[in-house]
Design a protein around this motif. Structure first.
Motif, PDB file in Angstrom:
ATOM      1  N   GLU A   1       0.822  -1.223   0.000  1.00  0.00           N
ATOM      2  CA  GLU A   1       0.000   0.000   0.000  1.00  0.00           C
ATOM      3  C   GLU A   1       0.853   1.269   0.000  1.00  0.00           C
ATOM      4  O   GLU A   1       0.379   2.346  -0.395  1.00  0.00           O
ATOM      5  N   VAL A   2       2.094   1.130   0.422  1.00  0.00           N
ATOM      6  CA  VAL A   2       2.951   2.306   0.563  1.00  0.00           C
ATOM      7  C   VAL A   2       3.196   3.027  -0.773  1.00  0.00           C
ATOM      8  O   VAL A   2       3.257   4.254  -0.828  1.00  0.00           O
ATOM      9  N   GLU A   3       3.269   2.245  -1.840  1.00  0.00           N
ATOM     10  CA  GLU A   3       3.515   2.842  -3.166  1.00  0.00           C
ATOM     11  C   GLU A   3       2.440   3.868  -3.503  1.00  0.00           C
ATOM     12  O   GLU A   3       2.722   4.950  -4.018  1.00  0.00           O
ATOM     13  N   LYS A   4       1.189   3.498  -3.202  1.00  0.00           N
ATOM     14  CA  LYS A   4       0.066   4.367  -3.518  1.00  0.00           C
ATOM     15  C   LYS A   4       0.110   5.654  -2.672  1.00  0.00           C
ATOM     16  O   LYS A   4      -0.073   6.753  -3.173  1.00  0.00           O
ATOM     17  N   ILE A   5       0.374   5.477  -1.364  1.00  0.00           N
ATOM     18  CA  ILE A   5       0.421   6.631  -0.453  1.00  0.00           C
ATOM     19  C   ILE A   5       1.491   7.623  -0.900  1.00  0.00           C
ATOM     20  O   ILE A   5       1.276   8.831  -0.889  1.00  0.00           O
ATOM     21  N   ALA A   6       2.627   7.101  -1.321  1.00  0.00           N
ATOM     22  CA  ALA A   6       3.735   7.977  -1.692  1.00  0.00           C
ATOM     23  C   ALA A   6       3.430   8.785  -2.947  1.00  0.00           C
ATOM     24  O   ALA A   6       3.962   9.876  -3.136  1.00  0.00           O
ATOM     25  N   LYS A   7       2.547   8.254  -3.796  1.00  0.00           N
ATOM     26  CA  LYS A   7       2.239   8.970  -5.039  1.00  0.00           C
ATOM     27  C   LYS A   7       1.188  10.062  -4.845  1.00  0.00           C
ATOM     28  O   LYS A   7       1.085  10.985  -5.637  1.00  0.00           O
ATOM     29  N   ALA A   8       0.375   9.959  -3.753  1.00  0.00           N
ATOM     30  CA  ALA A   8      -0.680  10.950  -3.523  1.00  0.00           C
ATOM     31  C   ALA A   8      -0.070  12.308  -3.157  1.00  0.00           C
ATOM     32  O   ALA A   8       0.873  12.373  -2.389  1.00  0.00           O
ATOM     33  N   PRO A   9      -0.615  13.410  -3.693  1.00  0.00           N
ATOM     34  CA  PRO A   9      -0.081  14.726  -3.358  1.00  0.00           C
ATOM     35  C   PRO A   9      -0.495  15.155  -1.960  1.00  0.00           C
ATOM     36  O   PRO A   9      -1.345  14.540  -1.327  1.00  0.00           O
ATOM     37  N   LEU A  10       0.097  16.242  -1.485  1.00  0.00           N
ATOM     38  CA  LEU A  10      -0.128  16.723  -0.137  1.00  0.00           C
ATOM     39  C   LEU A  10      -1.357  17.628  -0.117  1.00  0.00           C
ATOM     40  O   LEU A  10      -1.354  18.695  -0.680  1.00  0.00           O
ATOM     41  N   LYS A  11      -2.443  17.180   0.544  1.00  0.00           N
ATOM     42  CA  LYS A  11      -3.717  17.891   0.428  1.00  0.00           C
ATOM     43  C   LYS A  11      -3.825  19.095   1.366  1.00  0.00           C
ATOM     44  O   LYS A  11      -4.204  20.183   0.961  1.00  0.00           O
ATOM     45  N   ASP A  12      -3.484  18.889   2.621  1.00  0.00           N
ATOM     46  CA  ASP A  12      -3.624  19.951   3.607  1.00  0.00           C
ATOM     47  C   ASP A  12      -2.734  21.129   3.263  1.00  0.00           C
ATOM     48  O   ASP A  12      -3.134  22.281   3.363  1.00  0.00           O
ATOM     49  N   ALA A  13      -1.522  20.812   2.835  1.00  0.00           N
ATOM     50  CA  ALA A  13      -0.586  21.872   2.473  1.00  0.00           C
ATOM     51  C   ALA A  13      -1.109  22.670   1.296  1.00  0.00           C
ATOM     52  O   ALA A  13      -0.814  23.848   1.158  1.00  0.00           O
ATOM     53  N   ALA A  14      -1.935  22.034   0.457  1.00  0.00           N
ATOM     54  CA  ALA A  14      -2.465  22.724  -0.711  1.00  0.00           C
ATOM     55  C   ALA A  14      -3.357  23.890  -0.306  1.00  0.00           C
ATOM     56  O   ALA A  14      -3.311  24.960  -0.909  1.00  0.00           O
ATOM     57  N   ALA A  15      -4.183  23.696   0.750  1.00  0.00           N
ATOM     58  CA  ALA A  15      -5.057  24.769   1.230  1.00  0.00           C
ATOM     59  C   ALA A  15      -4.237  25.926   1.778  1.00  0.00           C
ATOM     60  O   ALA A  15      -4.488  27.092   1.470  1.00  0.00           O
ATOM     61  N   VAL A  16      -3.226  25.592   2.577  1.00  0.00           N
ATOM     62  CA  VAL A  16      -2.361  26.637   3.128  1.00  0.00           C
ATOM     63  C   VAL A  16      -1.645  27.365   1.996  1.00  0.00           C
ATOM     64  O   VAL A  16      -1.537  28.593   1.996  1.00  0.00           O
ATOM     65  N   ASN A  17      -1.200  26.613   1.005  1.00  0.00           N
ATOM     66  CA  ASN A  17      -0.496  27.237  -0.111  1.00  0.00           C
ATOM     67  C   ASN A  17      -1.379  28.185  -0.900  1.00  0.00           C
ATOM     68  O   ASN A  17      -0.913  29.237  -1.331  1.00  0.00           O
ATOM     69  N   SER A  18      -2.680  27.836  -1.075  1.00  0.00           N
ATOM     70  CA  SER A  18      -3.535  28.736  -1.851  1.00  0.00           C
ATOM     71  C   SER A  18      -3.768  30.037  -1.094  1.00  0.00           C
ATOM     72  O   SER A  18      -3.840  31.109  -1.695  1.00  0.00           O
ATOM     73  N   VAL A  19      -3.836  29.964   0.251  1.00  0.00           N
ATOM     74  CA  VAL A  19      -3.937  31.184   1.058  1.00  0.00           C
ATOM     75  C   VAL A  19      -2.687  32.034   0.869  1.00  0.00           C
ATOM     76  O   VAL A  19      -2.747  33.246   0.681  1.00  0.00           O
ATOM     77  N   ARG A  20      -1.541  31.369   0.885  1.00  0.00           N
ATOM     78  CA  ARG A  20      -0.286  32.101   0.785  1.00  0.00           C
ATOM     79  C   ARG A  20      -0.120  32.773  -0.569  1.00  0.00           C
ATOM     80  O   ARG A  20       0.343  33.909  -0.658  1.00  0.00           O
ATOM     81  N   TRP A  21      -0.520  32.063  -1.619  1.00  0.00           N
ATOM     82  CA  TRP A  21      -0.394  32.662  -2.952  1.00  0.00           C
ATOM     83  C   TRP A  21      -1.304  33.865  -3.089  1.00  0.00           C
ATOM     84  O   TRP A  21      -0.932  34.885  -3.650  1.00  0.00           O
ATOM     85  N   ARG A  22      -2.548  33.763  -2.558  1.00  0.00           N
ATOM     86  CA  ARG A  22      -3.471  34.889  -2.624  1.00  0.00           C
ATOM     87  C   ARG A  22      -2.895  36.072  -1.850  1.00  0.00           C
ATOM     88  O   ARG A  22      -2.917  37.208  -2.316  1.00  0.00           O
TER      89      ARG A  22
END
Ligand SMILES: [Zn+2]
Length: 411
Positions: free
Chosen positions: A238-259
């Protein structure tokens, strides 16, 4: 420019300054000739999901530290409003054309909970610029510089030499796997006394790459036990799949930062950006404790090699909102309990105002007000719990401005 409390007291006692604002406490110098020198200090920001760290640096001197606590109830408030409006639609009212499908979102729309964070930070920056000579701003823009992670060759000598790159990578991997060993699930913050390493799913010896999708967070024993096997051979396909998934929580923080970054640029401010990896790197280089405002001190490449005068206390500014516009107060089942008054002010006072009691039993008590129409009485929250007194004995110190101001200590 922020000064010590002692200095402020001296200036006030000698009548060289007057106080113009209670929270945050601001004094204004009398007999002050403004100079033509350009604004010298730098405001540094570390925007996070619940808290944004703030620091004001004058050269290598830290003159002020602050922590902005964001509102976290925006989602639930909007849910409440939605359910109230839904009941209204089903009541006997005139015919209204269906309009559930004629709405579109503007380009660049951001979820209200995220947009609010940006607005809160902008509000604080406006406030600080009024009181301090801020010439430049540094902010942490991305937690991890993903491009540099994938292709370290493009990113200059300090990345190639590895030290900063290692920080960036380790911080990313740690966050991605929630600080837990991907094989046994033990977290690094639980004090198991384990060392943590970065493990290759497909080992280097079997042709595995150094790309982030091939890397996982692992404790030393698991990493040793795995040895030369792939994750699949080790019994963790299962680890292969987890490693390929992008970072979701950081994405929300990043969109705030870009704005925020775009808003600051629009406002014509000089903005320097940094990554979370660099912040961590700087903080450990300077040997500073972990706190949101300390992280802010360490943001960006402009961070001095040594810092002076780190304050022991920091300001906590908490976003409170400005009350509700609901005119009916429901009980916990949603049935009407009582109506609220139309106006928000009672005898000139509003909830959240900072007041002082001038006469009566509780003379000289100060605090935030809860305005109530209950005869001529107003309830007040003082330092010793709730007090009740007449509005006639109150003196207004400062109107509510949607913020709560407090202090914190750095440990
Ligand atoms: Zn483990």
């Amino acid at each position: 420019m922020p000064c010590s409390e002692k200095r402020a007291r001296q200036l006030l006692e000698r009548n060289q300054a007057v106080s113009i604002r209670r929270a945050p406490f601001v004094i204004k110098l009398l007999n002050y000739a403004p100079s033509d020198e350009p604004a010298s200090s730098r405001l540094k920001l570390d925007p996070g999901s619940k808290t944004t760290g703030m620091a004001l640096l004058d050269g290598s001197r830290v003159v002020w530290l602050g922590e902005l606590q964001h509102r976290t109830n925006i989602n639930s408030k909007l849910d409440d409003r939605r359910s109230i409006r839904r009941t209204r639609r089903s009541r006997k009212t005139r015919y209204r054309e269906a309009r559930f499908d004629n709405r579109s979102r503007l380009k660049g729309w951001l979820a209200p909970s995220l947009e609010a964070r940006v607005n809160q930070i902008m509000n604080v920056i406006t406030k600080l610029r009024r009181y301090a000579p801020i010439g430049a701003i540094s902010m942490e823009l991305v937690k991890f510089d993903t491009q540099k992670l994938v292709d370290p060759e493009i990113s200059g000598i300090e990345y190639q030499q590895g030290e900063l790159f290692g920080y960036e990578l380790r911080a990313y991997i740690q966050e991605k796997f929630n600080h837990k060993c991907v094989y046994c699930g033990k977290a690094d913050y639980e004090n198991h006394g384990l060392r943590y390493e970065i493990d290759h799913i497909q080992p280097r010896s079997k042709g595995g790459s150094n790309r982030v999708t091939n890397l996982v967070y692992s404790c030393e024993p698991c990493n040793k036990a795995k040895g030369n096997k792939t994750a699949r051979e080790f019994g963790h396909p299962e680890v292969e799949k987890i490693a390929k998934a992008p970072l979701k929580d950081a994405a929300a923080v990043n969109s705030v930062r870009w704005r925020l970054f775009n808003r600051l640029k629009e406002a014509g401010l000089d903005v320097e950006t940094g990554t979370g990896g660099r912040t961590k790197f700087n903080r450990s280089k300077l040997g500073l404790p972990k706190a949101h405002c300390i992280d802010a001190v360490c943001v960006g490449a402009s961070t001095p090699d040594a810092i002076k005068g780190l304050p022991k206390y920091f300001d906590i500014w908490k976003a409170m909102g400005r009350g509700s516009r609901q005119i009916m107060q429901p009980d916990k089942y949603g049935f009407p309990r009582q109506y609220r008054s139309r106006g928000k002010r009672v005898h000139g006072f509003g909830t959240g105002d900072i007041v002082e009691i001038e006469s009566g039993k509780h003379t000289d008590q100060q605090g935030r007000l809860v305005a109530r129409i209950k005869g001529p009485y107003i309830t007040q929250v003082g330092q010793s719990g709730r007090l009740s007194c007449s509005y006639k004995s109150l003196r207004l110190i400062q109107r509510a401005d949607g913020w709560d101001y407090g202090k914190g200590e750095i440990r």
